[in-house]
Write a protein that holds these residues in place. Sequence first.
Motif, PDB file in Angstrom:
ATOM      1  N   GLY A  44      16.555  -4.190  -1.972  1.00 30.38           N
ATOM      2  CA  GLY A  44      16.991  -4.926  -0.791  1.00 30.38           C
ATOM      3  C   GLY A  44      16.064  -6.030  -0.340  1.00 30.38           C
ATOM      4  N   LEU A  45      14.966  -6.245  -1.063  1.00 29.85           N
ATOM      5  CA  LEU A  45      14.013  -7.295  -0.680  1.00 29.85           C
ATOM      6  C   LEU A  45      14.269  -8.615  -1.407  1.00 29.85           C
ATOM      7  CD1 LEU A  45      10.635  -5.297  -0.546  1.00 29.85           C
ATOM      8  CD2 LEU A  45      12.258  -5.762   1.302  1.00 29.85           C
ATOM      9  N   GLU A  46      15.395  -8.703  -2.099  1.00 31.41           N
ATOM     10  CA  GLU A  46      15.694  -9.892  -2.899  1.00 31.41           C
ATOM     11  C   GLU A  46      15.712 -11.176  -2.078  1.00 31.41           C
ATOM     12  OE1 GLU A  46      17.247  -6.359  -5.035  1.00 31.41           O
ATOM     13  OE2 GLU A  46      17.419  -7.110  -2.989  1.00 31.41           O
ATOM     14  N   SER A  47      16.132 -11.087  -0.832  1.00 36.26           N
ATOM     15  CA  SER A  47      16.196 -12.288   0.008  1.00 36.26           C
ATOM     16  C   SER A  47      14.822 -12.719   0.515  1.00 36.26           C
ATOM     17  CB  SER A  47      17.133 -12.056   1.197  1.00 36.26           C
ATOM     18  OG  SER A  47      16.647 -11.008   2.016  1.00 36.26           O
ATOM     19  N   ASP A  48      13.831 -11.820   0.397  1.00 41.20           N
ATOM     20  CA  ASP A  48      12.488 -12.116   0.901  1.00 41.20           C
ATOM     21  C   ASP A  48      11.545 -12.672  -0.164  1.00 41.20           C
ATOM     22  OD1 ASP A  48      13.126 -11.151   3.491  1.00 41.20           O
ATOM     23  OD2 ASP A  48      12.766  -9.097   2.831  1.00 41.20           O
ATOM     24  N   TYR A  49      11.760 -12.267  -1.419  1.00 36.02           N
ATOM     25  CA  TYR A  49      10.806 -12.619  -2.472  1.00 36.02           C
ATOM     26  C   TYR A  49      11.520 -13.060  -3.751  1.00 36.02           C
ATOM     27  CZ  TYR A  49       7.807  -9.886   0.627  1.00 36.02           C
ATOM     28  OH  TYR A  49       7.147  -9.402   1.730  1.00 36.02           O
ATOM     29  N   ASP A  50      10.849 -13.961  -4.457  1.00 37.95           N
ATOM     30  CA  ASP A  50      11.295 -14.354  -5.796  1.00 37.95           C
ATOM     31  C   ASP A  50      10.604 -13.522  -6.869  1.00 37.95           C
ATOM     32  OD1 ASP A  50      12.750 -16.619  -4.689  1.00 37.95           O
ATOM     33  OD2 ASP A  50      10.784 -17.577  -4.445  1.00 37.95           O
ATOM     34  N   LEU A  51       9.407 -13.025  -6.546  1.00 33.40           N
ATOM     35  CA  LEU A  51       8.576 -12.348  -7.529  1.00 33.40           C
ATOM     36  C   LEU A  51       7.828 -11.195  -6.867  1.00 33.40           C
ATOM     37  CD1 LEU A  51       7.174 -12.280 -10.381  1.00 33.40           C
ATOM     38  CD2 LEU A  51       5.481 -13.872  -9.425  1.00 33.40           C
ATOM     39  N   VAL A  52       7.819 -10.043  -7.541  1.00 33.85           N
ATOM     40  CA  VAL A  52       7.006  -8.901  -7.131  1.00 33.85           C
ATOM     41  C   VAL A  52       6.063  -8.580  -8.287  1.00 33.85           C
ATOM     42  CG1 VAL A  52       6.967  -6.478  -6.428  1.00 33.85           C
ATOM     43  CG2 VAL A  52       8.827  -7.968  -5.654  1.00 33.85           C
ATOM     44  N   ILE A  53       4.753  -8.573  -8.014  1.00 36.78           N
ATOM     45  CA  ILE A  53       3.742  -8.254  -9.019  1.00 36.78           C
ATOM     46  C   ILE A  53       3.121  -6.912  -8.650  1.00 36.78           C
ATOM     47  CG2 ILE A  53       1.644  -9.012 -10.188  1.00 36.78           C
ATOM     48  CD1 ILE A  53       2.214 -11.846  -9.165  1.00 36.78           C
ATOM     49  N   ILE A  54       3.161  -5.962  -9.568  1.00 37.66           N
ATOM     50  CA  ILE A  54       2.616  -4.633  -9.312  1.00 37.66           C
ATOM     51  C   ILE A  54       1.339  -4.456 -10.129  1.00 37.66           C
ATOM     52  CG2 ILE A  54       3.062  -2.156  -9.307  1.00 37.66           C
ATOM     53  CD1 ILE A  54       6.072  -2.832  -9.483  1.00 37.66           C
ATOM     54  N   ASP A  55       0.223  -4.232  -9.437  1.00 42.14           N
ATOM     55  CA  ASP A  55      -1.042  -3.975 -10.120  1.00 42.14           C
ATOM     56  C   ASP A  55      -1.169  -2.467 -10.314  1.00 42.14           C
ATOM     57  OD1 ASP A  55      -3.492  -4.442 -11.280  1.00 42.14           O
ATOM     58  OD2 ASP A  55      -4.595  -4.470  -9.392  1.00 42.14           O
ATOM     59  N   CYS A  56      -1.145  -2.024 -11.584  1.00 42.22           N
ATOM     60  CA  CYS A  56      -1.155  -0.596 -11.914  1.00 42.22           C
ATOM     61  C   CYS A  56      -2.575  -0.071 -12.096  1.00 42.22           C
ATOM     62  CB  CYS A  56      -0.374  -0.349 -13.199  1.00 42.22           C
ATOM     63  SG  CYS A  56       1.352  -0.853 -13.141  1.00 42.22           S
ATOM     64  N   PRO A  57      -2.754   1.244 -11.988  1.00 43.65           N
ATOM     65  CA  PRO A  57      -4.044   1.843 -12.349  1.00 43.65           C
ATOM     66  C   PRO A  57      -4.283   1.711 -13.852  1.00 43.65           C
ATOM     67  CG  PRO A  57      -2.680   3.374 -11.084  1.00 43.65           C
ATOM     68  CD  PRO A  57      -1.795   2.248 -11.494  1.00 43.65           C
ATOM     69  N   LEU A  60       5.363 -11.026  -3.583  1.00 40.92           N
ATOM     70  CA  LEU A  60       4.803  -9.798  -3.021  1.00 40.92           C
ATOM     71  C   LEU A  60       3.943  -9.144  -4.087  1.00 40.92           C
ATOM     72  CD1 LEU A  60       4.593  -7.443  -0.969  1.00 40.92           C
ATOM     73  CD2 LEU A  60       6.723  -6.540  -1.960  1.00 40.92           C
ATOM     74  N   VAL A  61       2.695  -8.843  -3.755  1.00 41.65           N
ATOM     75  CA  VAL A  61       1.812  -8.095  -4.644  1.00 41.65           C
ATOM     76  C   VAL A  61       1.755  -6.658  -4.151  1.00 41.65           C
ATOM     77  CG1 VAL A  61      -0.545  -7.812  -5.506  1.00 41.65           C
ATOM     78  CG2 VAL A  61       0.425 -10.110  -5.246  1.00 41.65           C
ATOM     79  N   VAL A  62       2.116  -5.726  -5.016  1.00 38.16           N
ATOM     80  CA  VAL A  62       2.066  -4.295  -4.695  1.00 38.16           C
ATOM     81  C   VAL A  62       0.865  -3.704  -5.423  1.00 38.16           C
ATOM     82  CG1 VAL A  62       3.289  -2.098  -4.786  1.00 38.16           C
ATOM     83  CG2 VAL A  62       4.574  -4.225  -4.490  1.00 38.16           C
ATOM     84  N   ASP A  63      -0.115  -3.245  -4.666  1.00 45.99           N
ATOM     85  CA  ASP A  63      -1.358  -2.743  -5.253  1.00 45.99           C
ATOM     86  C   ASP A  63      -1.282  -1.229  -5.391  1.00 45.99           C
ATOM     87  OD1 ASP A  63      -3.890  -2.330  -6.160  1.00 45.99           O
ATOM     88  OD2 ASP A  63      -4.897  -3.435  -4.563  1.00 45.99           O
ATOM     89  N   LEU A  64      -0.921  -0.758  -6.593  1.00 44.51           N
ATOM     90  CA  LEU A  64      -0.822   0.676  -6.845  1.00 44.51           C
ATOM     91  C   LEU A  64      -2.131   1.281  -7.339  1.00 44.51           C
ATOM     92  CD1 LEU A  64       2.656   1.506  -8.426  1.00 44.51           C
ATOM     93  CD2 LEU A  64       1.916   1.652  -6.057  1.00 44.51           C
ATOM     94  N   ASP A  65      -3.130   0.468  -7.572  1.00 41.44           N
ATOM     95  CA  ASP A  65      -4.425   0.983  -8.015  1.00 41.44           C
ATOM     96  C   ASP A  65      -5.181   1.507  -6.789  1.00 41.44           C
ATOM     97  OD1 ASP A  65      -6.974   1.454  -9.007  1.00 41.44           O
ATOM     98  OD2 ASP A  65      -6.916  -0.274 -10.352  1.00 41.44           O
ATOM     99  N   PRO A  66      -5.527   2.797  -6.763  1.00 43.18           N
ATOM    100  CA  PRO A  66      -6.240   3.338  -5.597  1.00 43.18           C
ATOM    101  C   PRO A  66      -7.547   2.625  -5.283  1.00 43.18           C
ATOM    102  CG  PRO A  66      -5.385   5.124  -6.952  1.00 43.18           C
ATOM    103  CD  PRO A  66      -5.175   3.853  -7.734  1.00 43.18           C
ATOM    104  N   HIS A  67      -8.133   1.920  -6.270  1.00 46.58           N
ATOM    105  CA  HIS A  67      -9.360   1.169  -5.999  1.00 46.58           C
ATOM    106  C   HIS A  67      -9.084  -0.097  -5.190  1.00 46.58           C
ATOM    107  CE1 HIS A  67     -10.703   3.532  -9.606  1.00 46.58           C
ATOM    108  NE2 HIS A  67     -11.723   3.723  -8.783  1.00 46.58           N
ATOM    109  N   ALA A  68      -7.847  -0.569  -5.192  1.00 45.34           N
ATOM    110  CA  ALA A  68      -7.389  -1.675  -4.337  1.00 45.34           C
ATOM    111  C   ALA A  68      -8.157  -2.978  -4.551  1.00 45.34           C
ATOM    112  CB  ALA A  68      -7.453  -1.265  -2.857  1.00 45.34           C
TER     113      ALA A  68
END
Length: 268
Positions: free
Chosen positions: A126-139, A34-42
């Motif tokens: 609680g998302l442990e069963s859905d993903y092995d890795l979460v990558i968060i792109d920060c501002p 899962l990639v979480v895009d926290l940068d408002p520029h997206a």
Amino acid sequence: MQIVSISSLKGGVGKSSVTLGLASAALQRGVKTLVVDLDPHADATTGLGVTADPEHHVGKILGRRGKPGSLSTVTVGSPWVENERTEHGRMGLRLDVAPGSSASSMFDRAQYKRSDLVKLDRAVDGLESDYDLVIIDCPPNLNTLTRIAWAASEKVLSVAEPSLFSVAGTQRTMTAIAQFERDTAWAVNSAGVIVNKVHPGSREHQHRVEELEELFGDLRVAPVLPDYRVWQRAQGAAWPIHRWPGVDAAEIAQRYTQILDGLLQPSS
């Protein structure tokens, strides 16, 4: 589930590019991501082939109290997965995106409250069963959004380029991570420095890479990432680098795979 923030307190170092490279490596490896895009520029959202949707973006989660696992209500699948299935017939692949949005700009401020810091931490719980890795792109700055990411993460990768100003920016980033741990109840289990945009054969770049190694020692992540034009072309096409043709693309892809393999090792 490994949660990793990709950070820099200096813009232009290729932070979102590193996010895309790691996502490409994870897809090729079959790591549910899962990639979480926290940068408002997206930019990471765009690079993953996802179009902005007013109903599905990470800002909706951050703007309310939310429940554990609530991030799943805004995630969408990256078209990279369908392309991979079409080419290889591989099923069970997963690369989802919590799209970035300008709505996240409400947290683009220096001052923060403890209640802010729990927002993403709770949303991924609680998302442990859905993903092995979460990558968060920060501002590319030290605002509340970046701190929200760090509070949810086990690892932080600070992205640097081989330049004088970036070396100073990397020092600020690592100092800020240590200060964050001292001032809050959250601990980042490990941090590292990844060097991007290295021109092979440049003496100045080699000097700066060596300088980063002197400053951060084992925290410098190997290998460094070269600045090849093919990477810009792949990103412009919203295409994973592991599926882009050519020798240069294969070299970049192989380096991202090495970094991913090290990243997925448990923290000591």
